[in-house]
Write a protein that holds these residues in place. Structure first.
Motif, short mmCIF file in Angstrom:
data_model
loop_
_atom_site.label_atom_id
_atom_site.label_comp_id
_atom_site.label_asym_id
_atom_site.label_seq_id
_atom_site.Cartn_x
_atom_site.Cartn_y
_atom_site.Cartn_z
N GLY A 129 -2.29 -12.72 6.38
CA GLY A 129 -3.48 -13.23 7.02
C GLY A 129 -4.56 -12.17 7.10
N HIS A 130 -4.14 -10.93 7.36
CA HIS A 130 -5.10 -9.82 7.32
C HIS A 130 -5.69 -9.69 5.92
N LEU A 131 -4.83 -9.76 4.91
CA LEU A 131 -5.28 -9.61 3.53
C LEU A 131 -6.27 -10.71 3.15
N MET A 132 -5.94 -11.95 3.48
CA MET A 132 -6.84 -13.04 3.13
C MET A 132 -8.08 -13.05 4.01
N GLY A 133 -7.97 -12.56 5.24
CA GLY A 133 -9.15 -12.40 6.06
C GLY A 133 -10.09 -11.36 5.48
N GLU A 134 -9.53 -10.23 5.05
CA GLU A 134 -10.32 -9.20 4.39
C GLU A 134 -11.00 -9.74 3.13
N PRO A 166 0.79 -1.25 0.00
CA PRO A 166 0.00 0.00 0.00
C PRO A 166 0.81 1.29 0.00
N ALA A 167 1.99 1.27 0.62
CA ALA A 167 2.76 2.50 0.78
C ALA A 167 3.74 2.73 -0.37
N GLU A 168 3.60 2.01 -1.47
CA GLU A 168 4.56 2.12 -2.57
C GLU A 168 4.01 2.92 -3.75
N GLY A 169 3.14 3.88 -3.45
CA GLY A 169 2.73 4.84 -4.47
C GLY A 169 1.50 4.47 -5.27
N TRP A 170 0.72 3.50 -4.80
CA TRP A 170 -0.47 3.10 -5.53
C TRP A 170 -1.66 3.98 -5.15
N GLY A 171 -2.43 4.40 -6.15
CA GLY A 171 -3.58 5.27 -5.91
C GLY A 171 -4.62 4.63 -5.02
N ALA A 172 -4.77 3.31 -5.11
CA ALA A 172 -5.77 2.62 -4.30
C ALA A 172 -5.33 2.47 -2.84
N GLY A 173 -4.07 2.80 -2.54
CA GLY A 173 -3.59 2.77 -1.17
C GLY A 173 -3.85 1.43 -0.49
N PRO A 174 -4.54 1.44 0.67
CA PRO A 174 -4.76 0.20 1.41
C PRO A 174 -5.63 -0.81 0.69
N ASP A 175 -6.34 -0.38 -0.34
CA ASP A 175 -7.17 -1.32 -1.09
C ASP A 175 -6.42 -1.99 -2.24
N ALA A 176 -5.20 -1.55 -2.54
CA ALA A 176 -4.45 -2.14 -3.65
C ALA A 176 -4.23 -3.63 -3.45
N PRO A 177 -3.74 -4.08 -2.28
CA PRO A 177 -3.57 -5.53 -2.11
C PRO A 177 -4.90 -6.27 -2.10
N ARG A 178 -5.95 -5.64 -1.61
CA ARG A 178 -7.27 -6.30 -1.60
C ARG A 178 -7.77 -6.48 -3.04
N GLN A 179 -7.52 -5.51 -3.88
CA GLN A 179 -7.88 -5.67 -5.29
C GLN A 179 -7.13 -6.84 -5.91
N LEU A 230 -14.05 -4.42 -5.50
CA LEU A 230 -13.14 -3.30 -5.28
C LEU A 230 -12.57 -2.73 -6.56
N TYR A 231 -12.99 -3.26 -7.72
CA TYR A 231 -12.53 -2.72 -8.99
C TYR A 231 -13.54 -3.07 -10.07
N ALA A 232 -13.53 -2.31 -11.14
CA ALA A 232 -14.43 -2.58 -12.27
C ALA A 232 -13.89 -3.76 -13.06
N PRO A 233 -14.75 -4.61 -13.63
CA PRO A 233 -14.28 -5.76 -14.40
C PRO A 233 -13.36 -5.33 -15.54
#
Length: 334
Positions: free
Chosen positions: A185-190, A140-153, A199-202
């Motif tokens: 584990g947080h990511l897969m729990g989410e 998330p902290a590496e410059g992605w616009g989606a921030g904390p949602d980038a890994p969830r996407q 969290l993103y358009a198809p």
């Protein structure tokens, strides 16, 4: 293939104990196809393939890290950071049984511990006939616009992509689980509790696949953003020092558990100084309240980040317990 693929696979081979060149002069990097063929030689009974998650730029915008691609944390074996292009690393078993598990290693959302919690776990699952996909997700902290949602996407896309390519890998789309460690584990729990929210358009036909995993394994996971259990790097990276009520609910896995949450397996050491034992306890309580099948194992010792567990210690029992649990749920023998 790009330079980032070569760096990723070359670093993993080093993490798995392959000998480096003795010359002080840096040897030329192997061609991508050679690096891909070289890694499985150290993984008996396994095959590996790099699968890009997105056909173009990832959703959410942002520049991401330096386009030179993946880097390895100095002094740590197989820890990836600066993920310029998220992907899956497929590990195929010698005798596939149709089940697949997507594995997210941890690292506080600051790096991804492929050497400790990725490849070794993949070997164990491969031995049980499970096709494994190691998730190399955006940080998330590496410059992605989606921030904390980038890994969830990335995690949602991974589930859909694995199902869409099920025939190619001999996978039953109804048997695709997730396994995560610490921040993974947080990511897969989410991912397990957030199946109602796209969290993103198809972007292609793969995104017509369902995003709910069949089951989830969360190993020493970060679960909650609530005080006093929020003293983790995961919380600092995702939401900073001040957590709003919306962020509290969005990024606390236990607060989103509902009847649609898949069966969940939890492991933790009581002496864990990072994600204290209250994290899985809160999750287990929420699962019981929602009447979701769940199993929790607490070990007296083990600390944090024990991976498969030190041989001979109680914590080393968890892989066998996990395999027995997924067998109980028909994951291995449908």
């Amino acid at each position: 293939m790009h330079l980032d693929r070569r760096l990723l696979l070359a670093g993993l081979t080093s993490a798995l104990g392959l000998r480096a060149a003795k010359s002080q002069e840096r040897p030329p990097e192997p061609a991508p196809h050679e690096a891909i063929r070289a890694l499985p030689r150290s993984l008996p009974g396994a095959d590996l393939q790099v699968i890009d998650l997105w056909p173009g730029d990832p959703p959410g915008g942002g520049s991401g890290p330096d386009p030179d691609g993946y880097r390895y944390v100095e002094g740590r074996s197989g820890d990836v950071t600066r993920v310029a292009k998220p992907c899956l690393l497929a590990m195929r078993p010698a005798n596939p049984n149709g089940a697949a598990i997507i594995v997210a290693a941890g690292g506080g959302y600051q790096f991804i511990a492929l050497g400790n919690e990725g490849v070794p776990v993949g070997r164990v699952l491969n031995a049980a006939g499970i096709t494994v996909f190691l998730l190399v997700y955006r940080l998330p902290a590496e410059g992605w616009g989606a921030g904390p949602d980038a890994p969830r996407q990335d995690a949602q896309r991974a589930l859909r992509l694995v199902r869409a390519r099920g025939q190619e890998y001999g996978i039953d789309p109804a048997r695709v689980g997730v396994l995560g460690f610490s921040a993974g584990g947080h990511l897969m729990g989410e991912t397990a509790v957030g199946t109602a929210s796209d969290l993103y358009a198809p972007v292609d036909e793969a995104d017509a696949q369902p995003v709910r995993p069949t089951l989830a394994g969360l190993i020493y996971p970060v679960i909650t953003m609530r005080k006093p259990f929020d003293r983790t790097a995961t919380r600092r990276i995702l939401v900073g020092d001040e957590v709003t009520p919306l962020e509290m609910k969005t990024y606390s896995v236990d607060l989103q558990v509902g009847p649609e949450t898949p069966p969940t397996f939890l492991v933790q050491a009581i002496d864990d100084p990072v994600a204290v034992a209250d994290h899985p306890l809160l999750m287990f309580s929420a699962l019981r309240k929602a009447r979701v099948p769940a199993e929790l194992h607490l070990f007296e010792q083990g600390g944090h980040g024990f991976g498969l567990g030190a041989p001979g210690t109680p914590a080393a029992a968890w892989p066998g317990l996990f395999l027995a649990w997924i067998r109980l749920h028909g994951f291995l023998n449908r």
